[in-house]
Design a protein around this motif. Structure first.
Motif, PDB file in Angstrom:
ATOM      1  N   SER A 259       0.835  -1.198   0.000  1.00 50.78           N
ATOM      2  CA  SER A 259       0.000   0.000   0.000  1.00 50.78           C
ATOM      3  C   SER A 259       0.872   1.251   0.000  1.00 50.78           C
ATOM      4  O   SER A 259       2.089   1.194   0.244  1.00 50.78           O
ATOM      5  N   GLN A 260       0.262   2.380  -0.286  1.00 48.82           N
ATOM      6  CA  GLN A 260       1.003   3.638  -0.307  1.00 48.82           C
ATOM      7  C   GLN A 260       1.567   3.965   1.071  1.00 48.82           C
ATOM      8  O   GLN A 260       2.680   4.495   1.184  1.00 48.82           O
ATOM      9  N   GLU A 261       0.822   3.667   2.135  1.00 53.04           N
ATOM     10  CA  GLU A 261       1.309   3.931   3.485  1.00 53.04           C
ATOM     11  C   GLU A 261       2.539   3.079   3.793  1.00 53.04           C
ATOM     12  O   GLU A 261       3.522   3.574   4.370  1.00 53.04           O
ATOM     13  N   GLU A 262       2.491   1.767   3.409  1.00 53.22           N
ATOM     14  CA  GLU A 262       3.639   0.901   3.643  1.00 53.22           C
ATOM     15  C   GLU A 262       4.843   1.355   2.834  1.00 53.22           C
ATOM     16  O   GLU A 262       5.978   1.336   3.326  1.00 53.22           O
ATOM     17  N   GLU A 263       4.608   1.780   1.592  1.00 48.75           N
ATOM     18  CA  GLU A 263       5.705   2.253   0.765  1.00 48.75           C
ATOM     19  C   GLU A 263       6.369   3.480   1.378  1.00 48.75           C
ATOM     20  O   GLU A 263       7.610   3.593   1.401  1.00 48.75           O
ATOM     21  N   ALA A 264       5.543   4.414   1.911  1.00 51.72           N
ATOM     22  CA  ALA A 264       6.094   5.614   2.538  1.00 51.72           C
ATOM     23  C   ALA A 264       6.921   5.253   3.764  1.00 51.72           C
ATOM     24  O   ALA A 264       7.994   5.836   4.004  1.00 51.72           O
ATOM     25  N   ALA A 265       6.444   4.276   4.560  1.00 54.00           N
ATOM     26  CA  ALA A 265       7.184   3.857   5.744  1.00 54.00           C
ATOM     27  C   ALA A 265       8.509   3.210   5.360  1.00 54.00           C
ATOM     28  O   ALA A 265       9.545   3.443   6.019  1.00 54.00           O
ATOM     29  N   ILE A 266       8.512   2.398   4.312  1.00 50.64           N
ATOM     30  CA  ILE A 266       9.748   1.750   3.853  1.00 50.64           C
ATOM     31  C   ILE A 266      10.753   2.794   3.399  1.00 50.64           C
ATOM     32  O   ILE A 266      11.956   2.742   3.742  1.00 50.64           O
ATOM     33  N   LEU A 267      10.299   3.777   2.634  1.00 53.21           N
ATOM     34  CA  LEU A 267      11.205   4.816   2.157  1.00 53.21           C
ATOM     35  C   LEU A 267      11.730   5.657   3.315  1.00 53.21           C
ATOM     36  O   LEU A 267      12.898   6.073   3.308  1.00 53.21           O
TER      37      LEU A 267
END
Length: 285
Positions: A259-267
């Protein structure tokens, strides 16, 4: 009466290998060719004698002489190959080669066994138009796993897929098993990939298959490779058949989407790690 050559199936390996290296047709047995073979390959006297033209003997097809023409060798080859195709441990490229092997067996087997009785030259020069005329002569069997017409149908599906579809489609077909057909033989169904007929004059019904599963789109396999294929038929005919329940391979696990939220957290974590590495480099530089 015209002199006839020894059957291609009875030709010795040394002769076939020499012909492949020198580009000599395997059925060219004139005296000058045999003399050149004698000087270059140093064959035994018995071998040289076996290659000399003999009058009054009918020409035989490429069917291996180890397999008696009156037995059930063709159905044994097809049933054994079908068993290996149904083995989930067999990789998809090997399955493609097995289907090609069964098709080649149908081409060279005597008509009494359900084959077309072609010789080596006939195999390599066979075009889609030629096969279209000969196809009704291919034998049938009650057991679909040993049916010559079904074996031909399965290989033509691969050729058609290779001609008009992507390599991924060929790979998917190689990975698949022969599914149930509700009691109807595959050869009774319409060709699912009739694109194998798109090049009616191109003799490429038995192409080579490389280590990555690519089928040669331009020419049939080399004569020496065809010899190896025919030797494999003998081994397949004599091997015990393992009956298997054919099931499709386990489906691949579903792909997890981020998800976009998970992607933001990974970055964000990656930025923090990069900043930490930069501080450590500054400290110890």
């Amino acid at each position: 009466m015209a002199e006839l050559m020894p059957a291609a199936s009875t030709l010795p390996d040394l002769w076939l290998d020499w012909c492949a290296v020198t580009g000599t047709p395997a059925d060219q047995h004139d005296q000058s060719t045999l003399e050149l073979f004698r000087r270059q390959a140093c064959p035994s006297r018995a071998l040289r004698h076996s290659l000399e033209p003999r009058a009054g003997k009918p020409a035989a097809p490429a069917w291996p002489f180890h397999l008696r023409p009156g037995d059930t060798a063709l159905t044994r080859i097809i049933r054994g190959g079908s068993s290996h195709i149904g083995n989930p441990d067999v990789d998809w490229i090997s399955r493609l080669r097995l289907r090609r092997l069964l098709f080649a067996a149908v081409l060279i087997a005597p008509a009494s066994l359900g084959g077309l009785g072609l010789d080596r030259r006939g195999i390599r020069s066979l075009t889609p138009d030629g096969l279209l005329d000969l196809r009704p002569r291919i034998g049938r069997a009650d057991d679909q796993a040993a049916c010559p017409a079904c074996a031909a149908w399965s290989w033509l599906e691969i050729l058609g897929t290779n001609s008009g579809w992507s390599r991924g489609s060929v790979r998917a077909l190689g990975r698949a098993f022969d599914g149930p057909t509700d009691g109807v033989h595959r050869h009774e169904l319409a060709d699912p990939r009739p694109e194998w007929l798109d090049w009616p004059d191109q003799a490429n019904l038995l192409p080579s298959i490389d280590r990555w599963g690519y089928l040669d789109p331009y020419a049939s396999m080399h004569p020496s490779s065809l010899s190896n294929l025919i030797r494999t038929m003998v081994a397949t005919a004599g091997a015990p058949v393992v009956e298997r329940q054919q099931t499709e391979p386990n489906p691949a696990p579903p792909v997890r989407h981020i998800s976009q939220e998970e992607e933001a957290a990974i970055l964000r974590r990656a930025d923090e790690l990069n900043a930490r590495i930069a501080r450590l480099l500054d400290e110890f530089s």
